[in-house]
Design a protein around this motif. Structure first.
Motif, PDB file in Angstrom:
ATOM      1  N   ASN A  10       2.919   1.883  -3.187  1.00 40.68           N
ATOM      2  CA  ASN A  10       2.070   2.390  -4.261  1.00 40.68           C
ATOM      3  C   ASN A  10       1.704   3.858  -4.025  1.00 40.68           C
ATOM      4  O   ASN A  10       1.724   4.667  -4.952  1.00 40.68           O
ATOM      5  CB  ASN A  10       0.800   1.548  -4.384  1.00 40.68           C
ATOM      6  CG  ASN A  10       1.007   0.363  -5.296  1.00 40.68           C
ATOM      7  OD1 ASN A  10       1.040   0.521  -6.502  1.00 40.68           O
ATOM      8  ND2 ASN A  10       1.193  -0.801  -4.721  1.00 40.68           N
ATOM      9  N   GLN A  11       1.365   4.177  -2.781  1.00 48.08           N
ATOM     10  CA  GLN A  11       1.032   5.560  -2.450  1.00 48.08           C
ATOM     11  C   GLN A  11       2.215   6.472  -2.738  1.00 48.08           C
ATOM     12  O   GLN A  11       2.068   7.537  -3.329  1.00 48.08           O
ATOM     13  CB  GLN A  11       0.655   5.648  -0.960  1.00 48.08           C
ATOM     14  CG  GLN A  11      -0.695   5.060  -0.638  1.00 48.08           C
ATOM     15  CD  GLN A  11      -1.827   5.877  -1.228  1.00 48.08           C
ATOM     16  OE1 GLN A  11      -1.796   7.097  -1.195  1.00 48.08           O
ATOM     17  NE2 GLN A  11      -2.806   5.208  -1.791  1.00 48.08           N
TER      18      GLN A  11
ATOM     19  N   ASP B  79       2.612   7.044  -6.414  1.00 50.57           N
ATOM     20  CA  ASP B  79       1.574   7.873  -7.040  1.00 50.57           C
ATOM     21  C   ASP B  79       1.542   9.302  -6.503  1.00 50.57           C
ATOM     22  O   ASP B  79       1.211  10.232  -7.216  1.00 50.57           O
ATOM     23  CB  ASP B  79       0.194   7.241  -6.837  1.00 50.57           C
ATOM     24  CG  ASP B  79       0.032   5.990  -7.675  1.00 50.57           C
ATOM     25  OD1 ASP B  79       0.679   5.934  -8.734  1.00 50.57           O
ATOM     26  OD2 ASP B  79      -0.699   5.078  -7.261  1.00 50.57           O
ATOM     27  N   LYS B  80       1.850   9.462  -5.227  1.00 47.97           N
ATOM     28  CA  LYS B  80       1.673  10.781  -4.621  1.00 47.97           C
ATOM     29  C   LYS B  80       2.963  11.585  -4.583  1.00 47.97           C
ATOM     30  O   LYS B  80       2.951  12.796  -4.754  1.00 47.97           O
ATOM     31  CB  LYS B  80       1.136  10.616  -3.180  1.00 47.97           C
ATOM     32  CG  LYS B  80      -0.237   9.972  -3.114  1.00 47.97           C
ATOM     33  CD  LYS B  80      -1.346  10.982  -3.298  1.00 47.97           C
ATOM     34  CE  LYS B  80      -2.571  10.396  -3.962  1.00 47.97           C
ATOM     35  NZ  LYS B  80      -3.226   9.319  -3.237  1.00 47.97           N
TER      36      LYS B  80
ATOM     37  N   TYR C 193       0.830  -1.206   0.000  1.00 51.09           N
ATOM     38  CA  TYR C 193       0.000   0.000   0.000  1.00 51.09           C
ATOM     39  C   TYR C 193       0.861   1.252   0.000  1.00 51.09           C
ATOM     40  O   TYR C 193       0.708   2.139  -0.842  1.00 51.09           O
ATOM     41  CB  TYR C 193      -0.919  -0.029   1.228  1.00 51.09           C
ATOM     42  CG  TYR C 193      -1.843   1.163   1.282  1.00 51.09           C
ATOM     43  CD1 TYR C 193      -2.923   1.251   0.410  1.00 51.09           C
ATOM     44  CD2 TYR C 193      -1.626   2.199   2.193  1.00 51.09           C
ATOM     45  CE1 TYR C 193      -3.770   2.341   0.448  1.00 51.09           C
ATOM     46  CE2 TYR C 193      -2.471   3.290   2.231  1.00 51.09           C
ATOM     47  CZ  TYR C 193      -3.535   3.363   1.354  1.00 51.09           C
ATOM     48  OH  TYR C 193      -4.360   4.450   1.385  1.00 51.09           O
TER      49      TYR C 193
END
Lengths: 411, 384
Positions: A26-27, A30-31, A23
């Motif tokens: 991935n965050q 993306d962020k 998690y």
């Protein structure tokens, strides 16, 4: 700390850690690293999508690399070094030492025997069970009973069969079923049927099948001579042919043994101490376990055969045996090969059965147990590694074949 | 095949008989062990387990109570009455009996034997006897009786009590049972999580080298465990894990991964493409697609692998011996303890059979409860 508690914590840390890793990474991607906004939004999304697969893959690849790929090379390296000399490179000395030990050759010979007998017998019994159980009402019950040994550990199966092979002195009641049955033989007509006629039929069938398989392999060479065309893999084909010829010779020569052997009727036998034959008694354990596996896979394959081909054969007047051997078996040949190779791999790794039942005594040694012996009793890591490499070499044709097939299927 | 006329009726009975024989052959060995685990040590060494299923005939010698102490005078005769069996030791219903070892079944139960000069002896089917005669006859040593009794099949759960609760440290499996459980559960769950993510990437994400990685996984599927033993044991010792649960969990995770990835990937590839693409169009991230769509849909494959891994870790001996069990023996698992029992208690089948059955019972329950998933997994997992 209580191990059960420790286990619970490990589950929480392991599972939670994995999920948190996936998690958060991935965050982060993306962020923070490539946010999907601002002037370069499109470019960033593409970049993030190129990296993401590796985020998903990383833990698995790391574990696979560390626990399976790295050890292959490390074992290869260790097999060329000597632990007593502080890990100095000794070339092929370990292999030389191993090849000089009679126990190694005994293990190799037994392993080859296992390799021939167990996959053949398991597949044959599996095919028989699949074919028979598909035709009766209570077939699914019968299937799950034959399949049941799959759930039993090799050690448990070892105990089960040790009871079957148990021996008591002649003046006491036999508690092992094999000896109880054996004592019923007295040299009469029943003994002739079971101990001479039946082995003869089995040996002849075996010789016939082996000869047939050998011929399938060798025939293209003979044909290519006539047509002038080339047959691929000539050395391999000749090798298989020669092997088949040897096996046919072996089975024919043991036929003589079947008739000249003087059976010790009326005396309880300590089965597991009879050299050569005790290996077969250990193989029975693995055949007993693996038949269910073969049956399940082959039964699914048999059900997948198009009904029309069978109907056409019956309309043409084929009897059930012809339908089975000439229509069904050729159509599931691919599955038979898969079952055969899968069981072959299991056989190469077989350790628990021999370890629990005889521990390699009375000439029942196999490679995996030989290796364990070298590692943890003789503490000789070099020779142990060399033995492991021999197992790896024996597995590798199947490995290459599987990878080849998997790649073909993906295309 | 059932719908093809003619093929069924002609061979039907032969097929049925063959299957009965085959199933019997396959079930018999396990059944024998199960029966043995419910018998006492004496019973096991006295007769084969198959004899335990039927009433058995036993002939034993008894002697009536000492006449000098127990005789009573009745109607001018001396009488000794009582029961041949001591309290609670009846072997069964008496069929026949005799007074001499040469003819142990001279009389039926309830008959009266005439021993000459008015001396009589009666034994009924429950073991009650009446021995009467004159003063001289009913004295000295008690009358002998050879009794043939039919005892019903007799089973005991004492072996299980011994193995699970009250046995000595070598026999008691309770600790090993919990150790096995401790190894098994994390070693089943963790590889599923790790493999599921990797399988999703290999099934539904496009990146260079994907085909190569799948081929590598297929290759690693057959790499023998034996190669990993020395390097990994060295590694574990070097980084301070040593021998213990953590090492066993890691090893099982590593060894289980190729099959897990392979099974799950094969299953996920077969899921309908539309669902995933629709979700992407709706703006779902890969992480969301995975957790919200793929994972729930893949439940059958996850269950298949979970059963495989559970059976394999529960039944494993090699990994436990190499990575788990240290010199103290505190972390022994059931398979290892059974092997030790085979060495130390080779002839004590009541202990061996019970111990083996305790370890077999759990996988068998899992097997029968979840057979459907196991079969599915096998069909998907064998390299096609």
């Amino acid at each position: 700390m209580n191990p059960a508690f420790q286990g619970l914590i490990t589950i929480i840390i392991g599972v939670g850690g994995c999920i948190a890793y996936f998690y958060l990474s991935n965050q982060f991607l993306d962020k923070v690293l490539y946010p999907a906004k601002g002037p370069k939004a499109g470019q960033n999304i593409n970049k993030a999508n190129m990296i993401r697969p590796w985020l998903f893959l990383f833990p698995a690849m790391f574990a696979l690399g560390l626990y399976l790929a790295y050890p292959v090379f490390e074992t290869l390296r260790l097999s060329l070094t000597d632990r007593d000399q502080g890990g100095a490179f000794v070339g092929l000395a370990n292999y030389n030492q191993m090849f000089g030990e009679p126990k190694f050759w005994e293990a190799l010979r037994n392993n080859l025997l296992w390799l021939i007998v167990v996959p053949a017998a398991s597949t044959a019994f599996g095919l028989l069970a699949a074919q028979l159980t598909d035709r009766i009402k209570w077939g699914s019950v019968a299937k799950s009973l034959i399949f049941m040994p799959m759930a039993i550990s090799f050690v448990g199966a070892g105990v089960i069969f040790k009871l079957v092979y148990e021996t008591r002195p002649a003046d006491q009641n036999q508690i092992g079923i094999l000896n109880a049955v054996w004592l019923n033989f007295d040299g009469g007509i029943g003994s002739f049927l079971m101990l001479q006629l039946l082995p003869t039929i089995i040996l002849l069938c075996f010789a016939g099948i082996v000869a047939y398989v050998g011929w399938i392999f060798v025939r293209p060479i003979a044909e290519s001579r006539q047509n002038g065309g080339g047959a691929g893999f000539v050395p391999l084909r000749l090798f298989v042919g020669a092997g088949a010829l040897y096996l046919v010779y072996l089975s024919i020569s043991s036929l003589i043994g079947v008739f000249t052997f003087d059976y010790p009727y009326g005396e309880p036998q300590t089965w597991l101490t009879i050299p050569f034959w005790n290996s077969f008694l250990l193989m029975v354990v693995l055949i007993w376990i693996q038949t269910g596996f073969a049956m399940v896979i082959l039964s699914a394959a048999l059900r997948g055969i198009p009904e029309e081909t069978i109907e056409a054969a019956i309309v043409d007047g084929a009897n059930p045996f012809q339908v089975f051997f000439k229509i069904k078996v050729p159509q599931i040949m691919g599955t038979i090969v898969v079952v055969w190779t899968t069981i072959t791999i299991t056989v190469l790794k077989v350790f628990d059965i021999v370890f629990a039942m005889t521990n390699g005594q009375w000439e029942t040694q196999v490679l995996a147990n030989y290796m364990f012996d070298k590692l943890f009793r003789a503490n000789d890591w070099g020779v142990g590694s060399a033995a492991a490499i021999v197992i790896m070499i024996m597995v590798s044709p199947i490995l290459i074949w599987n990878v080849h097939n998997a790649r073909k299927e993906m295309k | 095949m059932d719908n093809i006329a003619g093929s069924k009726s002609s061979l039907g009975w032969a097929v049925n008989i063959s299957v009965v024989l085959l199933v019997a052959l396959w079930v018999f060995p396990t059944f024998g062990l199960l029966v043995s685990s419910f018998r006492t040590a004496d019973q096991i060494s006295g007769s084969g387990w198959w004899a335990a299923l039927f009433p058995s005939e036993q002939t034993e010698r008894y002697r009536v109570a000492d006449p000098d102490d127990n005789r009573i005078e009745r109607d001018g005769l001396f009488v000794v009455e009582g029961n041949l069996f001591e309290e609670g030791t009846a072997v069964g219903e008496i069929q026949s009996w005799g007074t001499s070892s040469r003819d142990v079944s001279a009389y039926q139960a309830g008959e009266t034997a005439d021993l000459g000069d008015g001396e009589t002896f009666t034994v009924d089917s429950d073991g009650n006897y009446v021995w009467s005669g004159n003063d001289e006859q009913i004295s000295g040593r008690g009358q002998r009786a050879f009794v043939t009794a039919i005892s019903p099949p007799e089973f005991t759960v004492r072996n299980y009590d011994n193995i699970l609760f009250s046995g000595g440290p070598g026999d008691n499996m309770a600790k090993a049972f919990f150790n096995t459980l401790t190894v098994t559960i994390p070693a089943t769950i963790i590889p599923i999580v790790v493999a599921a993510f990797a399988a999703y990437a290999l099934a539904w994400m496009d990146f260079p080298g994907r085909a190569l990685l799948i081929a590598a996984v297929v290759g690693l599927l057959v790499v023998p465990l034996q190669l990993a033993l020395i390097p990994l044991l060295k590694l574990h010792v070097d980084i301070g894990i040593g021998k213990g649960y953590l090492g066993a969990w890691l090893a099982h995770t590593g060894f289980g991964l190729p099959l897990a990835i392979y099974l799950l990937r094969n299953y996920m590839v077969g899921l309908p493409r539309d669902i995933i693409e629709n979700a992407k169009v709706d703006g779902a991230t890969d992480f969301q697609i995975f957790t919200k769509i793929i994972l729930p849909l893949s439940f059958p494959a996850l269950a298949s692998f979970a059963i495989f891994q559970f059976l394999w870790t529960w039944n494993d001996l090699l990994v436990a011996k190499v990575f788990l069990i240290d010199a103290t023996g505190q972390t022994t698992v059931m398979t290892d303890q059974i092997v030790n029992l085979l060495g130390t208690r080779g002839g004590n089948w009541e202990i061996l059979a019970t111990a083996a059955f305790v370890s077999i019972a759990v996988p068998l329950c899992v097997f029968f409860a979840m057979q459907k998933y196991l079969v599915r997994g096998l069909l998907a997992g064998s390299v096609k």
